[in-house]
Design a protein around this motif. Sequence first.
Motif, mmCIF file in Angstrom:
data_model
loop_
_atom_site.group_PDB
_atom_site.id
_atom_site.type_symbol
_atom_site.label_atom_id
_atom_site.label_comp_id
_atom_site.label_asym_id
_atom_site.label_seq_id
_atom_site.Cartn_x
_atom_site.Cartn_y
_atom_site.Cartn_z
ATOM 1 N N GLY A 295 11.578 106.782 -30.453
ATOM 2 C CA GLY A 295 12.411 105.797 -31.303
ATOM 3 C C GLY A 295 11.422 105.226 -32.045
ATOM 4 O O GLY A 295 10.151 105.229 -32.206
ATOM 5 N N SER A 296 11.882 104.262 -32.757
ATOM 6 C CA SER A 296 11.078 103.303 -34.008
ATOM 7 C C SER A 296 10.508 102.437 -32.715
ATOM 8 O O SER A 296 10.864 102.024 -31.492
ATOM 9 N N LEU A 297 9.262 101.734 -33.298
ATOM 10 C CA LEU A 297 8.501 100.773 -32.397
ATOM 11 C C LEU A 297 9.477 99.706 -31.933
ATOM 12 O O LEU A 297 9.323 99.284 -30.839
ATOM 13 N N GLU A 298 10.307 99.208 -32.752
ATOM 14 C CA GLU A 298 11.119 98.147 -32.617
ATOM 15 C C GLU A 298 12.103 98.498 -31.446
ATOM 16 O O GLU A 298 12.364 97.561 -30.589
ATOM 17 N N GLN A 299 12.646 99.757 -31.458
ATOM 18 C CA GLN A 299 13.852 100.111 -30.376
ATOM 19 C C GLN A 299 13.038 100.072 -29.193
ATOM 20 O O GLN A 299 13.548 99.796 -28.001
ATOM 21 N N ILE A 300 11.673 100.640 -29.174
ATOM 22 C CA ILE A 300 10.964 101.039 -27.909
ATOM 23 C C ILE A 300 10.651 99.510 -27.234
ATOM 24 O O ILE A 300 10.695 99.381 -26.002
ATOM 25 N N ARG A 301 9.990 98.761 -28.052
ATOM 26 C CA ARG A 301 9.803 97.321 -27.669
ATOM 27 C C ARG A 301 11.101 96.778 -27.097
ATOM 28 O O ARG A 301 10.917 96.116 -25.700
ATOM 29 N N GLU A 302 12.224 96.823 -27.424
ATOM 30 C CA GLU A 302 13.323 96.298 -27.154
ATOM 31 C C GLU A 302 13.872 96.983 -25.708
ATOM 32 O O GLU A 302 14.304 96.221 -24.605
ATOM 33 N N VAL A 303 13.773 98.347 -25.526
ATOM 34 C CA VAL A 303 13.890 98.637 -24.162
ATOM 35 C C VAL A 303 13.108 98.379 -22.999
ATOM 36 O O VAL A 303 13.137 98.466 -21.975
ATOM 37 N N ALA A 304 11.624 98.428 -23.593
ATOM 38 C CA ALA A 304 10.560 98.076 -22.787
ATOM 39 C C ALA A 304 10.842 96.694 -22.042
ATOM 40 O O ALA A 304 10.681 96.364 -20.894
ATOM 41 N N LYS A 305 11.364 95.958 -22.791
ATOM 42 C CA LYS A 305 11.623 94.314 -22.472
ATOM 43 C C LYS A 305 12.690 94.502 -21.505
ATOM 44 O O LYS A 305 12.630 93.493 -20.842
ATOM 45 N N GLN A 306 13.850 95.213 -21.703
ATOM 46 C CA GLN A 306 14.819 95.105 -20.642
ATOM 47 C C GLN A 306 14.593 95.597 -19.420
ATOM 48 O O GLN A 306 15.029 95.118 -18.219
ATOM 49 N N TYR A 307 13.372 96.469 -19.267
ATOM 50 C CA TYR A 307 12.935 96.942 -17.876
ATOM 51 C C TYR A 307 11.710 96.357 -17.482
ATOM 52 O O TYR A 307 11.089 96.661 -16.561
ATOM 53 N N GLY A 308 11.129 95.107 -18.157
ATOM 54 C CA GLY A 308 9.976 94.283 -18.049
ATOM 55 C C GLY A 308 8.763 95.296 -17.906
ATOM 56 O O GLY A 308 7.683 94.826 -17.302
ATOM 57 N N VAL A 309 8.778 96.041 -18.915
ATOM 58 C CA VAL A 309 7.480 97.058 -19.258
ATOM 59 C C VAL A 309 6.633 96.234 -20.000
ATOM 60 O O VAL A 309 6.947 95.782 -21.313
ATOM 61 N N VAL A 310 5.399 96.001 -19.875
ATOM 62 C CA VAL A 310 4.308 95.621 -21.002
ATOM 63 C C VAL A 310 3.457 96.591 -21.410
ATOM 64 O O VAL A 310 2.996 97.373 -20.261
ATOM 65 N N PHE A 311 3.413 96.830 -22.660
ATOM 66 C CA PHE A 311 2.055 97.702 -23.162
ATOM 67 C C PHE A 311 1.547 97.044 -24.480
ATOM 68 O O PHE A 311 2.003 96.309 -24.938
ATOM 69 N N ILE A 312 0.230 97.177 -24.282
ATOM 70 C CA ILE A 312 -0.828 96.425 -25.523
ATOM 71 C C ILE A 312 -1.617 97.659 -26.091
ATOM 72 O O ILE A 312 -2.470 98.323 -25.325
ATOM 73 N N LYS A 313 -1.560 97.874 -27.268
ATOM 74 C CA LYS A 313 -2.360 98.763 -27.885
ATOM 75 C C LYS A 313 -3.745 98.425 -28.270
ATOM 76 O O LYS A 313 -4.088 97.251 -28.638
ATOM 77 N N ASP A 314 -4.719 98.858 -27.400
ATOM 78 C CA ASP A 314 -6.066 98.691 -27.773
ATOM 79 C C ASP A 314 -6.722 98.814 -29.092
ATOM 80 O O ASP A 314 -6.173 99.827 -29.890
#
Length: 207
Positions: A142-161
């Motif tokens: 999906g869009s990066l905004e959509q994915i960030r929202e879903v990741a937040k719901q599941y407590g997922v952290v991801f950081i682009k190097d």
Amino acid sequence: MGADYSADCGKLRTGGIMGKLLYVLPLLVALMLAGCGKQESDLPVNTRLGGDFTLTDQNGAPFQAEKLKGKVSILFFGYTHCPDICPAVLAQVAQVYRHLEEDGVADQVQPVFITFDPERDTVAHLKEYLPWFKADMIGLTGSLEQIREVAKQYGVVFIKDQEAGEQGYLFTHSDYIYLLDEQARVRKLYPADFKIDEVVTDVESLL
């Protein structure tokens, strides 16, 4: 008179017993039917994680969290260009799925992969990549905004190097695997090096 009275008392006693049986039998039948139903799993419901979302699957169709209901889901966040953890986890999830196939319950289970690298993990790429694992896996982007929202719901952290490696840019990310029940509620989290037998047992406890 005495004999008649005794006979009447017998009728009364019999009637009383029959009345009690007519009252008790439906309760016994209800308890027996309840005992034949599905036993509730001991896995607790995690009310802090999960929620509604809309992403896009590997066929280009909208995918709502509602579609996860009706099956037990094994959910994992990652990216296909990951050099180590992500493909290893997907391979382990595929092994879980094959065990469930052997047990005849795989049709009640849905592996789901959500990418946090929509730039490279396009619909077309996910559709080509995921069949390699032979686990009837749904891929979501999906869009990066959509994915960030879903990741937040599941407590997922991801950081682009910032620095790109040989395979291009990489991510530093959490790597938990989520077990969802047939109501799409989170029931358990596993580390990336989870034990396959443990997940199989937990999945089957929810079926």
